[in-house]
Design a protein around this motif. Structure first.
Motif, PDB file in Angstrom:
ATOM      1  N   PRO A 173     -12.861  29.095 -44.303  1.00 27.17           N
ATOM      2  CA  PRO A 173     -13.607  30.158 -45.004  1.00 27.17           C
ATOM      3  C   PRO A 173     -15.124  30.045 -44.806  1.00 27.17           C
ATOM      4  O   PRO A 173     -15.828  31.041 -44.787  1.00 27.17           O
ATOM      5  CB  PRO A 173     -13.226  29.954 -46.474  1.00 27.17           C
ATOM      6  N   GLN A 174     -15.608  28.806 -44.621  1.00 28.89           N
ATOM      7  CA  GLN A 174     -17.037  28.644 -44.394  1.00 28.89           C
ATOM      8  C   GLN A 174     -17.432  29.170 -43.024  1.00 28.89           C
ATOM      9  O   GLN A 174     -18.596  29.460 -42.771  1.00 28.89           O
ATOM     10  CB  GLN A 174     -17.418  27.154 -44.489  1.00 28.89           C
TER      11      GLN A 174
ATOM     12  N   MET B 291     -15.261  26.488 -54.796  1.00 29.56           N
ATOM     13  CA  MET B 291     -15.166  27.210 -53.528  1.00 29.56           C
ATOM     14  C   MET B 291     -15.664  28.635 -53.759  1.00 29.56           C
ATOM     15  O   MET B 291     -15.057  29.380 -54.532  1.00 29.56           O
ATOM     16  CB  MET B 291     -13.713  27.245 -53.034  1.00 29.56           C
ATOM     17  N   PRO B 292     -16.753  29.018 -53.112  1.00 30.54           N
ATOM     18  CA  PRO B 292     -17.360  30.328 -53.401  1.00 30.54           C
ATOM     19  C   PRO B 292     -16.455  31.505 -53.029  1.00 30.54           C
ATOM     20  O   PRO B 292     -16.646  32.605 -53.535  1.00 30.54           O
ATOM     21  CB  PRO B 292     -18.635  30.357 -52.556  1.00 30.54           C
ATOM     22  N   TRP B 293     -15.503  31.285 -52.111  1.00 30.66           N
ATOM     23  CA  TRP B 293     -14.627  32.386 -51.682  1.00 30.66           C
ATOM     24  C   TRP B 293     -13.366  32.485 -52.523  1.00 30.66           C
ATOM     25  O   TRP B 293     -12.507  33.308 -52.247  1.00 30.66           O
ATOM     26  CB  TRP B 293     -14.248  32.215 -50.201  1.00 30.66           C
TER      27      TRP B 293
ATOM     28  N   HIS C 248     -20.132  32.946 -57.881  1.00 31.91           N
ATOM     29  CA  HIS C 248     -21.488  33.494 -57.958  1.00 31.91           C
ATOM     30  C   HIS C 248     -21.621  34.582 -59.031  1.00 31.91           C
ATOM     31  O   HIS C 248     -22.727  34.991 -59.358  1.00 31.91           O
ATOM     32  CB  HIS C 248     -21.946  34.020 -56.595  1.00 31.91           C
TER      33      HIS C 248
ATOM     34  N   PHE D  32     -15.678  35.515 -59.034  1.00 30.89           N
ATOM     35  CA  PHE D  32     -16.068  34.528 -58.037  1.00 30.89           C
ATOM     36  C   PHE D  32     -17.168  33.661 -58.652  1.00 30.89           C
ATOM     37  O   PHE D  32     -17.893  34.123 -59.542  1.00 30.89           O
ATOM     38  CB  PHE D  32     -16.584  35.221 -56.773  1.00 30.89           C
TER      39      PHE D  32
ATOM     40  N   TRP E 221     -17.530  37.558 -51.711  1.00 30.02           N
ATOM     41  CA  TRP E 221     -17.918  36.264 -52.285  1.00 30.02           C
ATOM     42  C   TRP E 221     -19.239  35.758 -51.757  1.00 30.02           C
ATOM     43  O   TRP E 221     -19.780  34.794 -52.253  1.00 30.02           O
ATOM     44  CB  TRP E 221     -16.834  35.222 -52.089  1.00 30.02           C
ATOM     45  N   ARG E 222     -19.770  36.424 -50.723  1.00 30.81           N
ATOM     46  CA  ARG E 222     -21.056  35.950 -50.200  1.00 30.81           C
ATOM     47  C   ARG E 222     -22.182  36.412 -51.102  1.00 30.81           C
ATOM     48  O   ARG E 222     -22.274  37.580 -51.441  1.00 30.81           O
ATOM     49  CB  ARG E 222     -21.280  36.461 -48.786  1.00 30.81           C
TER      50      ARG E 222
ATOM     51  N   ASN F 133      -8.274  26.646 -46.594  1.00 29.76           N
ATOM     52  CA  ASN F 133      -8.886  27.082 -47.846  1.00 29.76           C
ATOM     53  C   ASN F 133     -10.278  26.527 -48.086  1.00 29.76           C
ATOM     54  O   ASN F 133     -10.995  26.997 -48.960  1.00 29.76           O
ATOM     55  CB  ASN F 133      -7.989  26.700 -49.025  1.00 29.76           C
ATOM     56  N   VAL F 134     -10.651  25.498 -47.340  1.00 27.07           N
ATOM     57  CA  VAL F 134     -11.961  24.891 -47.571  1.00 27.07           C
ATOM     58  C   VAL F 134     -12.838  24.964 -46.320  1.00 27.07           C
ATOM     59  O   VAL F 134     -14.003  25.329 -46.387  1.00 27.07           O
ATOM     60  CB  VAL F 134     -11.827  23.421 -48.038  1.00 27.07           C
TER      61      VAL F 134
END
Lengths: 246, 246
Positions: free
Chosen positions: B166-167, A87-89, A129, A127, B244-245, B162-163
């Protein structure tokens, strides 16, 4: 407990469109603590099979029986995908905590230990990334092991990474398996990998696919891709199953 | 830091130009910034500026939250299911093209000159654009990550918060920002047309007396409040998502 059947698979029929049946009459059993590789030509339905085993796809005729102690296990399976799929976040530690059930404080301790075990203790708050590809894969592996699943499913987890990193990951997998001894199903198209990692190799044929061959690997110790014994078995198997190995 | 400096310098320059032109014209049609500042203090001291500002902000927030909630739910449903999308797409296009003024007039006629009608009119104007944004977000949701949630047997609420959601945060953020900008402008029109309180109503009254200094005083006060919301709420939220982006 040794020799006890944990996974009993019988897929009578699986298709996405009726005209093209992917799996038909596929069956096999796996015992506790066994590491089983499933290999076969590309497009033969290996990932499809894994999705059925994982319960991600329930649209098929047949049964997947999982026999394990439900009192001690919080999960039936753990899974490692071709891509890390983190999960990237969420940070490294949060990615592990996400899949845990029960008391958070207790879980935190377990997750920290697992991070250390895969060498990511310093990347705890990174994170995804911010991590290298290898680190992401180690985290993905830690996520599958941290829940201590009785059954571990791996879908070509060492694909598209360089040889050195892949070898490190393979060693890590065996080390982690030593501790909790889960039943492992490893889907791979790399026969040398299958020989070096598993106790048993199942061969699948082109679709409609089923298990058409089986080989017990007798190398108990010191498994390594470069082991000459791996090469010997490789030669033996490629001759025997020439139509199924690329 | 230099970006902030440039921005501040330009704003200051604008004020100076305004002051020079106003002094040169010496006409009540363009009051100077100093005169406007005096008016702000005057209205503030009389107490009515704050109460009208407060009422307008309440209407802004009520309309904002209703529009975000309804628009997000409809948008996610449309993005997630093709059937819902086809069913509602026609209505959505229609709603996007109804002029704001028509919605406002019809709400007042059908619901009476009430706050309910005022808030409903504003929310109805905003819902379609929120829906469009969130539909895009729901269409872009990564199914592989949802598979991870399923494989690791996450509960429905954990998967959602959580999944899945967030997207959608970047899309929710975009919808909120555009939403706030659009809503506070429409709220003033709604107040002008059918309420006897709020910044819009006051502007209407000042317009009838050609009290340009007061019009500008209310405008400046309101813009400052909106900018504070942007700085204190929207930007920090945006920064959190940006961590996180990639």
């Amino acid at each position: 407990m040794e020799g006890l059947t944990i996974l009993d698979v019988q897929i009578d029929e699986k298709f996405y469109v009726p005209e093209s049946i992917i799996l038909e009459g596929l069956k096999f059993k796996v015992n506790k603590g066994e590491i089983v590789s499933i290999t076969g030509p590309s497009g033969c339905g290996k990932t499809t099979l894994l999705n059925l085993l994982a319960g991600l796809d329930t649209n098929f005729k047949g049964t997947v029986a999982k026999n394990f102690n439900q009192a001690t296990a919080t999960h039936d399976i753990g899974m490692v995908f071709q891509q890390p799929r983190l999960m990237p976040w969420l940070t490294a530690i949060e990615n592990l905590l996400l899949v845990m059930k029960g008391d958070r404080q207790e879980n935190l301790e377990i997750c920290e230990q697992k991070l250390t075990q895969v060498g990511l203790q310093d990347a705890r708050n990174y994170f995804p990334h911010q991590m290298s590809g290898g680190m992401q894969r180690r985290l993905s592996m830690a996520r599958a092991f941290v829940i201590e699943p009785p059954i571990l499913l791996l879908d070509e987890p060492f694909i598209s990474i360089d040889l050195a990193t892949a070898n490190k990951q393979r060693k890590l997998l065996l080390t982690l398996c030593e501790e909790t001894k889960p039943l492992v199903i490893l889907v791979t198209h790399d026969l040398r990998e299958a020989i070096s990692l598993s106790d048993r190799i199942l061969f699948m044929c082109n679709s409609p696919s089923k298990v058409v061959g089986e080989y017990r690997v007798q190398l108990k110790t010191n498994r390594d891709l470069n082991d000459p014994r791996v090469s010997d078995i490789y030669t033996e198997l490629t001759t025997k199953f020439s139509s199924l190995t690329e | 830091m230099s970006g902030t400096l440039i921005r501040a310098t330009c704003l200051a320059a604008l004020l100076v130009v305004w002051q020079v032109v106003a002094t040169w014209l010496n006409d009540p049609i363009l009051p100077s910034p100093i005169a406007v500042a005096d008016k702000i203090v005057e209205h503030f001291n009389q107490g009515e500026l704050l109460s009208h500002l407060g009422i307008t902000l309440l209407r802004v927030f009520a309309a904002f939250f209703i529009a975000m909630a309804v628009g997000s739910i409809v948008g996610i449903l449309m993005g997630a299911s093709k059937t819902t999308d086809s069913a509602l797409d026609g209505i959505l296009v229609l709603a996007l093209n109804i002029p704001a003024l028509v919605t406002i007039l019809l709400c007042y006629i059908w619901l009476g000159l009430t706050d309910v009608a005022a808030v409903a009119a504003v929310a109805l104007n905003k819902i379609p654009t929120v829906t469009v944004t969130l539909r895009e977000g729901a269409r872009a949701v990564d199914k592989e990550l949802l598979q991870v949630a399923k494989a690791f047997r996450l509960s429905a609420s954990k998967t959602l918060f959580n999944v899945y959601l967030p997207q959608l945060y970047p899309y929710l953020m975009a919808a909120s920002r555009n939403g706030l900008a659009l809503i506070w402008k429409i709220v003033l029109v709604v107040e002008l047309l059918g309420r006897s309180s709020g910044v819009g109503f006051q502007l209407g009254t000042f317009f009838q007396f050609f009290d340009i200094a007061s019009i500008l005083a209310y405008t400046v006060a309101f813009i400052v409040v909106i900018m504070l919301i942007e700085q204190l709420i929207m930007r920090p939220l945006d920064r959190r998502i940006a961590t996180w982006r990639v």
